[in-house]
Design a protein around this motif. Sequence first.
Motif, PDB file in Angstrom:
ATOM      1  N   PRO A 142       0.815  -1.217   0.000  1.00 48.00           N
ATOM      2  CA  PRO A 142       0.000   0.000   0.000  1.00 48.00           C
ATOM      3  C   PRO A 142       0.851   1.270   0.000  1.00 48.00           C
ATOM      4  O   PRO A 142       0.325   2.366  -0.170  1.00 48.00           O
ATOM      5  N   ARG A 143       2.171   1.126   0.226  1.00 48.66           N
ATOM      6  CA  ARG A 143       3.038   2.303   0.363  1.00 48.66           C
ATOM      7  C   ARG A 143       3.630   2.664  -1.010  1.00 48.66           C
ATOM      8  O   ARG A 143       4.539   1.996  -1.506  1.00 48.66           O
ATOM      9  N   ILE A 144       3.090   3.744  -1.586  1.00 49.66           N
ATOM     10  CA  ILE A 144       3.578   4.202  -2.889  1.00 49.66           C
ATOM     11  C   ILE A 144       4.965   4.804  -2.693  1.00 49.66           C
ATOM     12  O   ILE A 144       5.208   5.526  -1.738  1.00 49.66           O
ATOM     13  N   LYS A 147      13.532 -17.897   7.535  1.00 50.90           N
ATOM     14  CA  LYS A 147      12.291 -18.385   6.910  1.00 50.90           C
ATOM     15  C   LYS A 147      11.341 -17.251   6.520  1.00 50.90           C
ATOM     16  O   LYS A 147      10.175 -17.493   6.220  1.00 50.90           O
ATOM     17  N   LEU A 148      11.834 -16.014   6.520  1.00 51.21           N
ATOM     18  CA  LEU A 148      10.978 -14.844   6.321  1.00 51.21           C
ATOM     19  C   LEU A 148      10.066 -14.956   5.098  1.00 51.21           C
ATOM     20  O   LEU A 148       8.908 -14.562   5.133  1.00 51.21           O
ATOM     21  N   PHE A 149      10.589 -15.493   4.004  1.00 48.99           N
ATOM     22  CA  PHE A 149       9.829 -15.471   2.744  1.00 48.99           C
ATOM     23  C   PHE A 149       9.182 -16.822   2.396  1.00 48.99           C
ATOM     24  O   PHE A 149       8.512 -16.939   1.374  1.00 48.99           O
ATOM     25  N   VAL A 197      15.149  -4.417   5.445  1.00 50.36           N
ATOM     26  CA  VAL A 197      14.777  -3.109   4.889  1.00 50.36           C
ATOM     27  C   VAL A 197      13.386  -2.748   5.416  1.00 50.36           C
ATOM     28  O   VAL A 197      12.441  -3.500   5.232  1.00 50.36           O
ATOM     29  N   ASP A 198      13.294  -1.592   6.070  1.00 52.40           N
ATOM     30  CA  ASP A 198      12.053  -1.295   6.789  1.00 52.40           C
ATOM     31  C   ASP A 198      11.445   0.062   6.421  1.00 52.40           C
ATOM     32  O   ASP A 198      10.307   0.140   5.953  1.00 52.40           O
ATOM     33  N   LYS A 199      12.201   1.142   6.606  1.00 50.46           N
ATOM     34  CA  LYS A 199      11.598   2.474   6.422  1.00 50.46           C
ATOM     35  C   LYS A 199      11.312   2.757   4.946  1.00 50.46           C
ATOM     36  O   LYS A 199      11.955   2.188   4.065  1.00 50.46           O
TER      37      LYS A 199
HETATM   38  C1  LIG Z   1       1.338  -4.802   8.996  1.00 49.60           C
HETATM   39  C2  LIG Z   1       2.827  -5.000   8.835  1.00 49.60           C
HETATM   40  C3  LIG Z   1       3.350  -6.253   9.099  1.00 49.60           C
HETATM   41  C4  LIG Z   1       4.711  -6.486   8.927  1.00 49.60           C
HETATM   42  N1  LIG Z   1       5.197  -7.748   9.161  1.00 49.60           N
HETATM   43  C5  LIG Z   1       6.505  -7.998   8.931  1.00 49.60           C
HETATM   44  C6  LIG Z   1       7.023  -9.308   9.116  1.00 49.60           C
HETATM   45  O1  LIG Z   1       6.325 -10.256   9.479  1.00 49.60           O
HETATM   46  N2  LIG Z   1       8.336  -9.515   8.888  1.00 49.60           N
HETATM   47  C7  LIG Z   1       9.164  -8.498   8.480  1.00 49.60           C
HETATM   48  O2  LIG Z   1      10.357  -8.745   8.281  1.00 49.60           O
HETATM   49  N3  LIG Z   1       8.696  -7.240   8.270  1.00 49.60           N
HETATM   50  C8  LIG Z   1       7.396  -6.966   8.502  1.00 49.60           C
HETATM   51  N4  LIG Z   1       6.892  -5.696   8.273  1.00 49.60           N
HETATM   52  C9  LIG Z   1       7.796  -4.637   7.771  1.00 49.60           C
HETATM   53  C10 LIG Z   1       7.714  -4.448   6.251  1.00 49.60           C
HETATM   54  O3  LIG Z   1       7.828  -5.675   5.564  1.00 49.60           O
HETATM   55  C11 LIG Z   1       8.838  -3.507   5.823  1.00 49.60           C
HETATM   56  O4  LIG Z   1       8.687  -2.262   6.448  1.00 49.60           O
HETATM   57  C12 LIG Z   1       8.927  -3.322   4.339  1.00 49.60           C
HETATM   58  O5  LIG Z   1      10.129  -2.664   4.001  1.00 49.60           O
HETATM   59  C13 LIG Z   1       7.759  -2.490   3.803  1.00 49.60           C
HETATM   60  O6  LIG Z   1       7.869  -2.403   2.402  1.00 49.60           O
HETATM   61  P1  LIG Z   1       7.101  -1.279   1.545  1.00 49.60           P
HETATM   62  O7  LIG Z   1       7.827   0.006   1.759  1.00 49.60           O
HETATM   63  O8  LIG Z   1       7.207  -1.764   0.161  1.00 49.60           O
HETATM   64  O9  LIG Z   1       5.681  -1.279   2.014  1.00 49.60           O
HETATM   65  C14 LIG Z   1       5.560  -5.419   8.480  1.00 49.60           C
HETATM   66  C15 LIG Z   1       5.007  -4.146   8.239  1.00 49.60           C
HETATM   67  C16 LIG Z   1       3.658  -3.942   8.409  1.00 49.60           C
HETATM   68  C17 LIG Z   1       3.077  -2.580   8.124  1.00 49.60           C
END
Ligand SMILES: Cc1cc2nc3c(=O)[nH]c(=O)nc-3n(C[C@H](O)[C@H](O)[C@H](O)COP(=O)(O)O)c2cc1C
Length: 189
Positions: free
Chosen positions: A10-12, A133-135, A162-164
């Motif tokens: 959902p994140r553009i 096992k993340l994926f 990678v998160d933010k």
């Molecule tokens: C509802 C939600 C659940 C998430 N669950 C996981 C998870 O199970 N494992 C993980 O590594 N990251 C998790 N994340 C982090 C996202 O995968 C990560 O921030 C990713 O970079 C987001 O990609 P985007 O910018 O394309 O949306 C979660 C994030 C959200 C919002």
Amino acid sequence: MRVLGIMGSPRIKGNTDLLLDEALKGTQSQGAEVEKLVVDKLRISPCREFYGCLKNGNCVIRDDMDGIYPKLLHADVVIVASPMFFYGLTSQLKALIDRCQALWARKYVLKQDLPCEGRKGAFIAVGATRGHKLFDGSIFTVKYFFQTIGVAYAEELLVRGVDKKGEITKHPAALKDAFELGSRMAQEE
Ligand SMILES: Cc1cc2nc3c(=O)[nH]c(=O)nc-3n(C[C@H](O)[C@H](O)[C@H](O)COP(=O)(O)O)c2cc1C
């Protein structure tokens, strides 16, 4: 060659979006024609198990999936991209996949030949953590989705840690890897 990119986040301009765009640029570098679906912008109901599809292979729900089925069946290459949400695909993307139960019904219940078997697909995924096992669960889902629509699981790009929003641009290799994945996917055999 027609390439369909399915953007599951959902994140553009987030990590998935940027990775998919690079992959699509890679396909364009080989002359491919590209279409990108942003699932969060589409109206796609979850599967409701009405099972009208068992009768004629068509879903009884009328929404944006009407226009998506032909795209899924006629693209030469399908690239699915998603962040990990609770170790799975996003619910928006999962809704699109679940609605392909109608195509599953055509193929496995009604024994209809889908028009284009033997096409290629790739899976791009990103997650914040680094678990081994993340994926795993999502790969399984995408493989079964591809099998249902007649696409072979040919390539994957799985990026951990990678998160933010936009953090992928700081990753040493991921964007280049995505471009190269796209470029390989669009090469004629
Ligand atoms: C509802 C939600 C659940 C998430 N669950 C996981 C998870 O199970 N494992 C993980 O590594 N990251 C998790 N994340 C982090 C996202 O995968 C990560 O921030 C990713 O970079 C987001 O990609 P985007 O910018 O394309 O949306 C979660 C994030 C959200 C919002």
